[in-house]
Design an enzyme around this catalytic site. Sequence first.
Site, PDB file in Angstrom:
ATOM      1  CB  CYS A 238      -5.623  22.634  15.629  1.00 39.25           C
ATOM      2  SG  CYS A 238      -5.269  21.608  16.618  1.00 39.25           S
TER       3      CYS A 238
ATOM      4  CB  CYS B 267      -3.922  19.714  14.713  1.00 39.95           C
ATOM      5  SG  CYS B 267      -5.227  19.719  15.895  1.00 39.95           S
ATOM      6  CG  ASP B 268      -2.486  21.487  11.652  1.00 40.71           C
ATOM      7  OD1 ASP B 268      -2.302  20.381  11.610  1.00 40.71           O
ATOM      8  OD2 ASP B 268      -3.290  22.109  11.280  1.00 40.71           O
TER       9      ASP B 268
HETATM   10  C1  FAD Z   1      -8.471  21.487  10.307  1.00 35.06           C
HETATM   11  C2  FAD Z   1      -8.613  20.694  11.526  1.00 35.06           C
HETATM   12  C3  FAD Z   1      -7.488  19.678  11.780  1.00 35.06           C
HETATM   13  C4  FAD Z   1      -7.353  19.123  13.017  1.00 35.06           C
HETATM   14  N1  FAD Z   1      -6.177  18.192  13.312  1.00 35.06           N
HETATM   15  C5  FAD Z   1      -6.280  17.515  14.229  1.00 35.06           C
HETATM   16  C6  FAD Z   1      -5.176  16.743  14.607  1.00 35.06           C
HETATM   17  O1  FAD Z   1      -4.187  16.576  13.629  1.00 35.06           O
HETATM   18  N2  FAD Z   1      -5.204  15.732  15.779  1.00 35.06           N
HETATM   19  C7  FAD Z   1      -6.245  15.810  16.622  1.00 35.06           C
HETATM   20  O2  FAD Z   1      -6.216  15.140  17.334  1.00 35.06           O
HETATM   21  N3  FAD Z   1      -7.087  16.595  16.270  1.00 35.06           N
HETATM   22  C8  FAD Z   1      -7.451  17.557  15.406  1.00 35.06           C
HETATM   23  N4  FAD Z   1      -8.399  18.603  14.970  1.00 35.06           N
HETATM   24  C9  FAD Z   1      -9.252  18.503  16.109  1.00 35.06           C
HETATM   25  C10 FAD Z   1     -10.355  17.322  15.806  1.00 35.06           C
HETATM   26  O3  FAD Z   1     -11.024  17.426  14.669  1.00 35.06           O
HETATM   27  C11 FAD Z   1     -11.564  17.339  16.845  1.00 35.06           C
HETATM   28  O4  FAD Z   1     -11.003  17.595  18.385  1.00 35.06           O
HETATM   29  C12 FAD Z   1     -12.467  16.302  16.720  1.00 35.06           C
HETATM   30  O5  FAD Z   1     -13.072  16.207  15.555  1.00 35.06           O
HETATM   31  C13 FAD Z   1     -13.608  16.521  17.770  1.00 35.06           C
HETATM   32  O6  FAD Z   1     -14.435  15.400  17.548  1.00 35.06           O
HETATM   33  P1  FAD Z   1     -15.955  15.632  17.844  1.00 35.06           P
HETATM   34  O7  FAD Z   1     -16.823  14.585  17.632  1.00 35.06           O
HETATM   35  O8  FAD Z   1     -16.196  16.114  19.408  1.00 35.06           O
HETATM   36  O9  FAD Z   1     -16.671  16.710  16.970  1.00 35.06           O
HETATM   37  P2  FAD Z   1     -16.778  17.042  15.418  1.00 35.06           P
HETATM   38  O10 FAD Z   1     -15.657  16.245  14.811  1.00 35.06           O
HETATM   39  O11 FAD Z   1     -16.593  18.654  15.518  1.00 35.06           O
HETATM   40  O12 FAD Z   1     -18.143  16.095  14.957  1.00 35.06           O
HETATM   41  C14 FAD Z   1     -19.341  16.995  15.274  1.00 35.06           C
HETATM   42  C15 FAD Z   1     -20.270  16.209  14.438  1.00 35.06           C
HETATM   43  O13 FAD Z   1     -21.664  16.799  14.811  1.00 35.06           O
HETATM   44  C16 FAD Z   1     -22.182  16.736  13.606  1.00 35.06           C
HETATM   45  N5  FAD Z   1     -23.669  17.628  13.877  1.00 35.06           N
HETATM   46  C17 FAD Z   1     -23.408  19.211  14.272  1.00 35.06           C
HETATM   47  N6  FAD Z   1     -24.676  19.583  14.487  1.00 35.06           N
HETATM   48  C18 FAD Z   1     -25.416  18.381  14.318  1.00 35.06           C
HETATM   49  C19 FAD Z   1     -26.928  18.559  14.371  1.00 35.06           C
HETATM   50  N7  FAD Z   1     -27.761  19.522  14.594  1.00 35.06           N
HETATM   51  N8  FAD Z   1     -27.647  17.397  14.119  1.00 35.06           N
HETATM   52  C20 FAD Z   1     -26.799  16.045  13.930  1.00 35.06           C
HETATM   53  N9  FAD Z   1     -25.478  16.185  13.710  1.00 35.06           N
HETATM   54  C21 FAD Z   1     -24.695  17.544  13.943  1.00 35.06           C
HETATM   55  C22 FAD Z   1     -21.461  17.026  12.774  1.00 35.06           C
HETATM   56  O14 FAD Z   1     -21.868  16.946  11.512  1.00 35.06           O
HETATM   57  C23 FAD Z   1     -20.254  16.155  12.991  1.00 35.06           C
HETATM   58  O15 FAD Z   1     -20.539  14.892  12.254  1.00 35.06           O
HETATM   59  C24 FAD Z   1      -8.236  19.270  13.841  1.00 35.06           C
HETATM   60  C25 FAD Z   1      -9.475  20.015  13.536  1.00 35.06           C
HETATM   61  C26 FAD Z   1      -9.319  20.781  12.576  1.00 35.06           C
HETATM   62  C27 FAD Z   1     -10.659  21.632  12.124  1.00 35.06           C
END
Ligand code: FAD
Length: 310
Positions: free
Chosen positions: A135, A138-139
Amino acid sequence: MNRHHEVVIIGSGPAGYSAGIYAARNGNKPLIITGMEFGGQITKSFDLENYPGFTEKIDGLYLTEQMRKQAEIFGAEILADTVVEADLKNRPFTLKTENGDVVTADAVIIATGASCRTLGLSNEKALTGHGVSYCATCDGFFFRDKEVFVVGGGNTAVYEALHLSTVCKKVTVIHRRDHFTAENINQKHFFDMSNCSVIWNSTLEEIVEKDGKVSAVKVKNVQTGDVTEYATEGVFIAIGNKPNTDIFAGQIKLDDAGYIQTKPNLCATEVEGVFAAGDVKNPHFKQVVIAAASGAQAAMEATEYLLSNK
Ligand SMILES: Cc1cc2nc3c(=O)[nH]c(=O)nc-3n(C[C@H](O)[C@H](O)[C@H](O)COP(=O)(O)OP(=O)(O)OC[C@H]3O[C@@H](n4cnc5c(N)ncnc54)[C@H](O)[C@@H]3O)c2cc1C
């Protein structure tokens, strides 16, 4: 165990927990089913510095733990399990979990996120956050005035490279073909940037590590087999994301890439009572603050839906 909740939230990332906080404060007694990744993808980052309200870098796990506690304080229940089957065609909606629970719900908020596609190199996982990133938003800032590499050739890679070109000294894209598949307009912006270049017909063969951090990349020309080593502290893998929507296929509208399609400006899907929040519905702007906002909106829409169907 069989249980029923007015609102069930699938996923425990920022979108899921934020939806939990709002749904609980609205009196909807939500259940959050966490999935395997407690706290979601941001728990992989120790250096979160763009979530509003914090002047120092924070650990992603810390942030999501606070979100979880906040949701629980208002009455959200947490189930540490994974949904393996969903019936969104009949009411109440039915979700089956890996541990054999059957959960029914009047409204469902899907917040299952999208996983970054990885290259599968042996040290890729260990070096994530130590020079390997997925990302640029992010980084990228951590590589200010440095030379970095981007792997990929589609829109994601070209967007990431363009973003990095504004903060990094030099950005080199490694692409296995002899042309990009990104949209023409993005390619034009890329080739217009004096600090962007591309190594065609090549793959990332190896990430070289020194003292637990990236120190170089080895790039293989797929036509000649020649391998060249380039010194760098940063490599961005930009080969796309896979939304976690397999279990919903055939029940709600997904786009070609598998992202959930919602009504314009809303989290509501075309199935009344089913909402989507966060990265799972957002192919472009994957950020914690956006996911959290989306979770809040989904919960507010779910409350309105429940009130109008009482
Ligand atoms: C290495 C890394 C660094 C990042 N750094 C930043 C940053 O500095 N700043 C920033 O703003 N964003 C950053 N991001 C992006 C950010 O992490 C995501 O945009 C954010 O986490 C999305 O949130 P979400 O809740 O939509 O999904 P996610 O965080 O992907 O959460 C999905 C959830 O769904 C659950 N899940 C999936 N399938 C199932 C199922 N079948 N049953 C039950 N639960 C399920 C998973 O266990 C998880 O808890 C980064 C991402 C990564 C990978």
